[in-house]
Design a protein around this motif. Structure first.
Motif, mmCIF file in Angstrom:
data_model
loop_
_atom_site.group_PDB
_atom_site.id
_atom_site.type_symbol
_atom_site.label_atom_id
_atom_site.label_comp_id
_atom_site.label_asym_id
_atom_site.label_seq_id
_atom_site.Cartn_x
_atom_site.Cartn_y
_atom_site.Cartn_z
ATOM 1 N N ARG A 207 10.023 40.330 24.574
ATOM 2 C CA ARG A 207 9.694 40.269 25.999
ATOM 3 C C ARG A 207 8.407 39.478 26.219
ATOM 4 N NH1 ARG A 207 6.652 44.161 28.974
ATOM 5 N NH2 ARG A 207 6.938 43.956 31.214
ATOM 6 N N SER A 208 7.419 39.675 25.337
ATOM 7 C CA SER A 208 6.172 38.919 25.469
ATOM 8 C C SER A 208 6.413 37.433 25.254
ATOM 9 C CB SER A 208 5.136 39.440 24.463
ATOM 10 O OG SER A 208 4.822 40.797 24.700
ATOM 11 N N ALA A 209 7.277 37.110 24.286
ATOM 12 C CA ALA A 209 7.574 35.705 24.033
ATOM 13 C C ALA A 209 8.261 35.064 25.235
ATOM 14 C CB ALA A 209 8.449 35.576 22.791
ATOM 15 N N HIS A 210 9.148 35.787 25.891
ATOM 16 C CA HIS A 210 9.814 35.249 27.080
ATOM 17 C C HIS A 210 8.836 35.153 28.246
ATOM 18 C CE1 HIS A 210 13.554 36.227 24.878
ATOM 19 N NE2 HIS A 210 14.074 35.264 25.602
ATOM 20 N N GLN A 211 7.984 36.179 28.404
ATOM 21 C CA GLN A 211 7.036 36.162 29.515
ATOM 22 C C GLN A 211 6.016 35.049 29.372
ATOM 23 O OE1 GLN A 211 5.293 40.053 29.963
ATOM 24 N NE2 GLN A 211 6.987 40.791 31.206
ATOM 25 N N ALA A 212 5.737 34.619 28.138
ATOM 26 C CA ALA A 212 4.807 33.511 27.938
ATOM 27 C C ALA A 212 5.336 32.215 28.526
ATOM 28 C CB ALA A 212 4.515 33.331 26.452
ATOM 29 N N GLN A 213 6.618 32.184 28.884
ATOM 30 C CA GLN A 213 7.234 30.996 29.465
ATOM 31 C C GLN A 213 7.644 31.220 30.915
ATOM 32 O OE1 GLN A 213 10.279 29.385 26.785
ATOM 33 N NE2 GLN A 213 9.512 30.719 25.186
ATOM 34 N N GLN A 214 7.160 32.304 31.520
ATOM 35 C CA GLN A 214 7.543 32.648 32.882
ATOM 36 C C GLN A 214 6.299 32.866 33.743
ATOM 37 O OE1 GLN A 214 9.775 36.183 31.963
ATOM 38 N NE2 GLN A 214 11.683 35.074 31.584
ATOM 39 N N VAL A 215 6.524 33.074 35.033
ATOM 40 C CA VAL A 215 5.448 33.448 35.939
ATOM 41 C C VAL A 215 5.375 34.972 35.948
ATOM 42 C CG1 VAL A 215 4.501 33.224 38.257
ATOM 43 C CG2 VAL A 215 5.943 31.410 37.322
ATOM 44 N N VAL A 216 4.265 35.516 35.492
ATOM 45 C CA VAL A 216 4.146 36.944 35.221
ATOM 46 C C VAL A 216 2.941 37.504 35.967
ATOM 47 C CG1 VAL A 216 3.781 38.676 33.402
ATOM 48 C CG2 VAL A 216 5.250 36.709 32.972
ATOM 49 N N LEU A 217 3.073 38.747 36.412
ATOM 50 C CA LEU A 217 1.985 39.477 37.050
ATOM 51 C C LEU A 217 1.521 40.577 36.105
ATOM 52 C CD1 LEU A 217 0.292 39.938 39.655
ATOM 53 C CD2 LEU A 217 2.067 41.562 40.372
ATOM 54 N N ALA A 218 0.233 40.586 35.761
ATOM 55 C CA ALA A 218 -0.319 41.561 34.822
ATOM 56 C C ALA A 218 -1.416 42.368 35.494
ATOM 57 C CB ALA A 218 -0.864 40.866 33.576
ATOM 58 N N SER A 219 -1.574 43.597 35.038
ATOM 59 C CA SER A 219 -2.611 44.489 35.547
ATOM 60 C C SER A 219 -3.780 44.491 34.578
ATOM 61 C CB SER A 219 -2.060 45.908 35.718
ATOM 62 O OG SER A 219 -3.076 46.811 36.113
ATOM 63 N N PRO B 7 -0.130 45.790 30.823
ATOM 64 C CA PRO B 7 1.000 46.149 31.685
ATOM 65 C C PRO B 7 1.359 44.957 32.569
ATOM 66 C CG PRO B 7 -0.721 47.842 31.749
ATOM 67 C CD PRO B 7 -1.298 46.670 31.029
ATOM 68 N N SER B 8 2.609 44.566 32.566
ATOM 69 C CA SER B 8 2.983 43.343 33.276
ATOM 70 C C SER B 8 4.429 43.421 33.738
ATOM 71 C CB SER B 8 2.795 42.113 32.381
ATOM 72 O OG SER B 8 3.588 42.213 31.216
ATOM 73 N N ARG B 9 4.752 42.562 34.702
ATOM 74 C CA ARG B 9 6.107 42.405 35.202
ATOM 75 C C ARG B 9 6.356 40.937 35.504
ATOM 76 N NH1 ARG B 9 6.640 46.573 33.380
ATOM 77 N NH2 ARG B 9 7.629 48.473 34.172
ATOM 78 N N LYS B 10 7.579 40.506 35.257
ATOM 79 C CA LYS B 10 7.948 39.121 35.559
ATOM 80 C C LYS B 10 8.110 38.943 37.058
ATOM 81 C CE LYS B 10 12.117 37.442 35.492
ATOM 82 N NZ LYS B 10 13.457 36.973 35.128
ATOM 83 N N ILE B 11 7.554 37.861 37.585
ATOM 84 C CA ILE B 11 7.764 37.488 38.989
ATOM 85 C C ILE B 11 8.984 36.579 39.099
ATOM 86 C CG2 ILE B 11 6.759 36.407 41.014
ATOM 87 C CD1 ILE B 11 4.009 37.072 39.941
ATOM 88 N N ALA B 12 8.962 35.496 38.362
ATOM 89 C CA ALA B 12 10.070 34.534 38.371
ATOM 90 C C ALA B 12 10.021 33.729 37.082
ATOM 91 C CB ALA B 12 9.977 33.615 39.584
ATOM 92 N N LYS B 13 11.116 33.060 36.796
ATOM 93 C CA LYS B 13 11.129 32.202 35.617
ATOM 94 C C LYS B 13 10.171 31.040 35.771
ATOM 95 C CE LYS B 13 15.692 33.159 33.703
ATOM 96 N NZ LYS B 13 16.985 32.573 33.262
ATOM 97 N N THR B 14 10.097 30.501 36.958
ATOM 98 C CA THR B 14 9.177 29.410 37.241
ATOM 99 C C THR B 14 9.032 29.295 38.746
ATOM 100 O OG1 THR B 14 8.669 27.073 36.822
ATOM 101 C CG2 THR B 14 10.958 27.626 37.339
ATOM 102 N N TYR B 15 8.021 28.581 39.173
ATOM 103 C CA TYR B 15 7.872 28.310 40.604
ATOM 104 C C TYR B 15 8.550 26.989 40.917
ATOM 105 C CZ TYR B 15 5.910 28.058 45.266
ATOM 106 O OH TYR B 15 5.769 28.012 46.627
ATOM 107 N N LEU B 16 9.485 27.010 41.871
ATOM 108 C CA LEU B 16 10.244 25.818 42.234
ATOM 109 C C LEU B 16 9.455 25.009 43.259
ATOM 110 C CD1 LEU B 16 13.799 27.394 42.583
ATOM 111 C CD2 LEU B 16 12.778 26.288 40.589
ATOM 112 N N GLU B 17 8.820 23.939 42.784
ATOM 113 C CA GLU B 17 8.013 23.114 43.675
ATOM 114 C C GLU B 17 8.891 22.334 44.645
ATOM 115 O OE1 GLU B 17 7.617 23.235 40.448
ATOM 116 O OE2 GLU B 17 5.610 24.071 40.139
ATOM 117 N N GLU B 18 8.334 22.068 45.808
ATOM 118 C CA GLU B 18 9.076 21.339 46.841
ATOM 119 C C GLU B 18 9.117 19.846 46.550
ATOM 120 O OE1 GLU B 18 9.035 20.805 51.714
ATOM 121 O OE2 GLU B 18 7.687 22.207 50.699
ATOM 122 N N THR B 19 8.015 19.329 45.990
ATOM 123 C CA THR B 19 7.945 17.913 45.653
ATOM 124 C C THR B 19 7.495 17.771 44.208
ATOM 125 O OG1 THR B 19 5.661 17.761 46.448
ATOM 126 C CG2 THR B 19 7.409 17.279 48.035
#
Length: 840
Positions: A281-293, A311-323
């Motif tokens: 899970r840590s290895a995957h979160q290192a490649q994602q947008v994560v929120l940690a306490s 303690p952490s939770r995934k927000i999203a895999k990545t932020y989808l930029e508009e441009t």
């Protein structure tokens, strides 16, 4: 000590078989002692059983975080059972199974009575429970407590051994005192050393699995060593009449012991699987947008999980930029929204269930969730069509939901989870076991000397919710299964799990700690500050800010509590002067000023010099003075409910795009957008209410589209139309006009909105939860006290009740001094550019 058969007994003894009624003649028996030998296979098996029990014990103790809480009591009991029942008791009986009496004659093998056997099972469990509990009382590892625990553990081993030996039903047992003393010393010494090393490593968060295995091997050696040294000095003498045995055969004993050992193996495998999942899970979160306490206790230690992670939770895999040139960083508008939301969770918390429902509804009927689908111009694509919701709005939902889940995992209310830190850390910049991808360690060390964070772009991003925990909060978190570790001990393992440089993570965490430990608002009084803007690419701006408190500008605190009218007149004369011109003006005026005026001029001159020394760059000499002082919220006492203001006089200047912040360790350039957002989030800010109303107007339509018409007091509901996507900006605030001293004010808020809910039809989709006409009405009712006795002759039913209502429209966010300065400087820049173009 067990009795001994007199040596006068003849060389041949007739005994009744324990398995039958026949008398058996053993002619090989000589004297009082029965010959015995040892089976090497069972000796090895007994040590392995003890090793498994010890390893399980240390694994369970490793996960304990306190002596409070059901979670920690469960781990203590499980560790005591593993140590007492498996590592000690099971090892003893497997070891005795290795003893073969008189060449393996079945009738002469050791048998046990039920009472002693049962007592020997519970004795070590109780003793080691006390030992492990005493060891967990203070967090610091002390030699005296380690020694006491070692003595108790050794006593548990010895006590169980001799109590179990006393349960032998068909032999008298005698011991040689040198072996008794030697076995006790082995048990106490080895147990003390093993537990001392283990708890020292645990305290420093350096007890890896192989280190725990070595400690378990040493602890098992204490148990096995004691047993076999004592066994070598033991003599077995046949009883004339055997006591009643338990009926449990030798093979049955082995089966029970192996079952206990198997339970420990299952426990170890379970923990290994959990640990591997955490690593994955840590290895995957290192490649994602994560929120940690990030929570610090009063001793400066960091909150971590039993696995040694944040303690952490995934927000999203990545932020989808508009441009293509858009980057999600602290200067992004969405980050400013997240920052303000985290400073006013009460304005968001009631919308989170609707946000969860909306996210679930957008996932229905699809193979992937919306924030992982393809995107077009930053908008989520669902079922081949472009959704009406931009990803920035979806990301705000994901952030709030992740924060809610993080609060649940730490058993904290969302309102106390913490605030968003003013930085985003890139993770996944280092492959596990490899060197950093883009920047060398030498560069990082050079930046560390100046406290700078210069991180290369990684595959993931980490956002921090930070707070300072009180002593009571820290104890409660420990009772819930979390631990607190010193930064120097935990940073290496945290950096490994995040795939970042330990040096980079250490700088980030120390910066958070400094930010939490000191006041982040100006003291009351008069201040002189400097507002330095620096342009960036893509139309962005940076501002020079305090490195430890990014909401503060470079400033100097003066002695005045406020500016009098004559002092304000002097300040006005400095309007639009550069710092160099202010020096000359003040020096000239001081030469013919009166004493009171001269003192103020001298202090103002010193303040300008001090501010120039802080900035430490010729750029300050070009900064121009702004005559109009600003009123800025400042520090207040804990008991005060009023908002105090500090008076701030300001220099302002626009630096060159290539200008870097001074290397004095005090200031740095930060996001101007985030700086402006920070000015809205001070304690008891009126902008919190305005922000909450804006959030509700934006997200109130996130309920299910098929929700039936409802009318709920205190809530608002949208009117959705199939072809309309508009939101009324109106909201109301409760007026607070002053009344007579005897009057009392009551506010009644009634938001009655008819929800003419109509299922939206955006093309062929059924996801239209955004937009709509927001109808809300809040009524402020002032109820004035009336006389207790009405005037004579007046009908009470026609008497006025002293109540009237006021309805007003809530203002938007009030412009702060940063907003006003930004607009002023942009206007000056535009005028300067226009003059330059006209002259050319």
């Amino acid at each position: 000590m067990a009795g001994i058969i007199p040596s006068s007994v003849g060389p041949s003894i007739l005994i009744r078989s324990l398995t039958g009624d026949a008398l058996v003649d053993f002619n090989l028996m000589k004297g009082d002692v029965v010959r015995h030998q040892f089976n090497p296979g069972y000796i090895v098996l007994s040590y392995l059983v003890s090793f498994v029990g010890c390893w399980t014990t240390l694994k369970l103790l490793h996960r304990r975080t306190s002596h409070r809480g059901y979670y920690n009591w469960y781990l203590l009991l499980a560790a005591a059972v593993s140590m007492g029942a498996v590592a000690i008791w099971a090892m003893h009986f497997i070891g005795n199974r290795a003893i073969t009496m008189l060449d393996g004659q079945p009738e002469l093998q050791i048998q046990y009575s039920a009472g002693y056997t049962g007592g020997s099972f519970f004795l070590p469990i109780c003793v080691v429970s006390i030992a492990f509990y005493l060891l967990s009382l203070p967090e610091e590892v002390q030699i005296i407590r380690i020694a006491v625990v070692g003595i108790l553990t050794g006593a548990a081993v010895c006590g169980m051994h001799y109590l179990g030996q006393g349960g032998i039903a068909n032999y008298y047992v005698s011991y040689e005192w040198p072996y008794v003393l030697g076995s006790a010393l082995i048990a106490v010494t080895a147990a003390t050393v093993a537990l001392g090393i283990f708890f020292y490593l645990k305290h420093n968060w350096t007890n890896n699995w192989w280190k725990r295995a070595l400690c378990a091997a040493l602890l098992a050696a204490a148990v096995s060593g004691m047993h076999w040294v004592a066994t070598v000095g033991t003599s077995y003498r046949l009883r004339r009449q055997a006591r009643k045995a338990s009926g449990l055969g030798r093979q049955g004993t082995v089966i029970i012991v192996l079952c206990l050992a198997l339970g420990c193996c299952i426990t170890l495998i379970t923990f290994a699987v959990i640990g591997q999942r955490v690593k994955s899970r840590s290895a995957h979160q290192a490649q994602q947008v994560v929120l940690a306490s990030v929570v610090f206790d009063p001793d400066g230690k960091l909150l971590v999980t039993p696995e040694g992670t944040l303690p952490s939770r995934k927000i999203a895999k990545t932020y989808l930029e508009e441009t293509y040139d858009e980057i999600f960083d602290i200067d992004h508008p969405v980050f400013s929204w997240l920052y303000r939301a985290s400073h006013h969770w009460p304005g968001v918390v009631d919308l989170i269930p609707r946000m969860k429902a909306h996210l679930r509804s957008t996932q229905e009927g699809q193979s992937s969730i919306p924030w992982t689908c393809e995107s077009t111009s930053g908008r989520t694509v669902l079922n081949g069509e472009e959704d009406q919701v931009d990803f920035g709005t979806t990301f705000k939902e994901l952030f709030c939901v992740a924060a809610s889940e993080l609060a649940e995992s730490t058993q904290e209310p969302l309102e106390r989870l913490g605030v968003l830190f003013e930085s985003i850390m890139f993770t996944g910049t280092i492959d596990r076991g490899q060197k950093k991808k883009s920047s060398s360690m030498d560069d990082n060390l050079s930046n560390a000397e100046h406290g700078q964070l210069h991180s290369s772009f990684g595959r993931g991003q980490l956002l921090f919710l930070v707070r300072q925990a009180s002593r009571q909060d820290a104890l409660r978190l420990q009772a819930s299964g979390f631990g607190f570790a010193a930064l120097t001990n935990i940073v290496p393992s945290l950096a490994h799990s995040m795939e970042v440089s330990p040096n980079e993570l250490s700088i980030q965490l120390h910066q958070i700690q400094r930010n939490l430990s000191s006041e982040s608002m100006l003291p009351s009084g008069v201040h002189l500050a400097c507002y330095v803007l620096r342009p960036r690419v893509h139309g962005r701006w940076d501002v020079l800010i305090n490195r430890d408190h990014k909401n503060l500008l470079p400033s100097v605190h003066m002695t005045q509590s406020s500016l009098s009218s004559w002092q304000t007149d002097i300040v006005k004369e400095l309007d639009n002067m550069t710092a160099s011109e202010c020096y000359l003006y003040l020096q000239d005026r001081r030469s013919h000023a009166e004493s009171q005026e001269e003192a103020f001029l001298a202090e103002l001159d010193n303040a300008i010099s001090s501010l120039a020394g802080q900035i430490d760059h010729p750029l300050f000499q070009e900064a121009r003075f702004l005559a109009r002082p600003f009123s800025i919220p400042c520090q207040t006492s804990g008991s005060s409910r009023n908002r105090h203001k500090a008076t701030v006089m300001m220099f302002r200047v626009i630096a060159d795009a290539h200008y870097s912040s001074p290397l004095n360790g005090r200031f740095e350039f930060g996001s101007s957008r985030l700086f402006r957002a920070q000015q809205h989030v001070y304690p008891r800010s009126p902008d919190h209410g305005a922000f909450a109303r804006q959030v509700h107007l934006k997200f109130a339509g996130l309920a299910e589209a098929k929700t039936s018409t409802s009318l709920k007091s205190g809530q608002s509901s949208p009117i959705r139309l199939s072809s309309v996507s508009a939101a009324s900006p109106t909201a109301s605030s409760i007026g607070q006009s002053e009344r007579e001293p005897r009057s009392r004010k009551r506010h009644a808020s009634m938001a009655d909105a008819g929800s003419l809910s109509k299922k939206p039809t955006f093309g062929n989709k059924a996801h239209g939860f955004f937009g709509g006409i927001h109808v809300q009405r809040e009524v402020s009712v002032d109820i004035n006290e009336v006389e207790d006795h009405p005037e004579p002759g007046r009908d009470i039913e026609l008497s006025p009740y002293g109540a009237h209502s006021e309805i007003s429209v809530a203002p938007a966010d009030i412009d702060t001094f940063a907003d006003e300065l930004m607009m002023l400087m942009m206007e000056e820049r535009r005028q300067q550019s226009a003059r330059h173009q006209s002259s050319s």
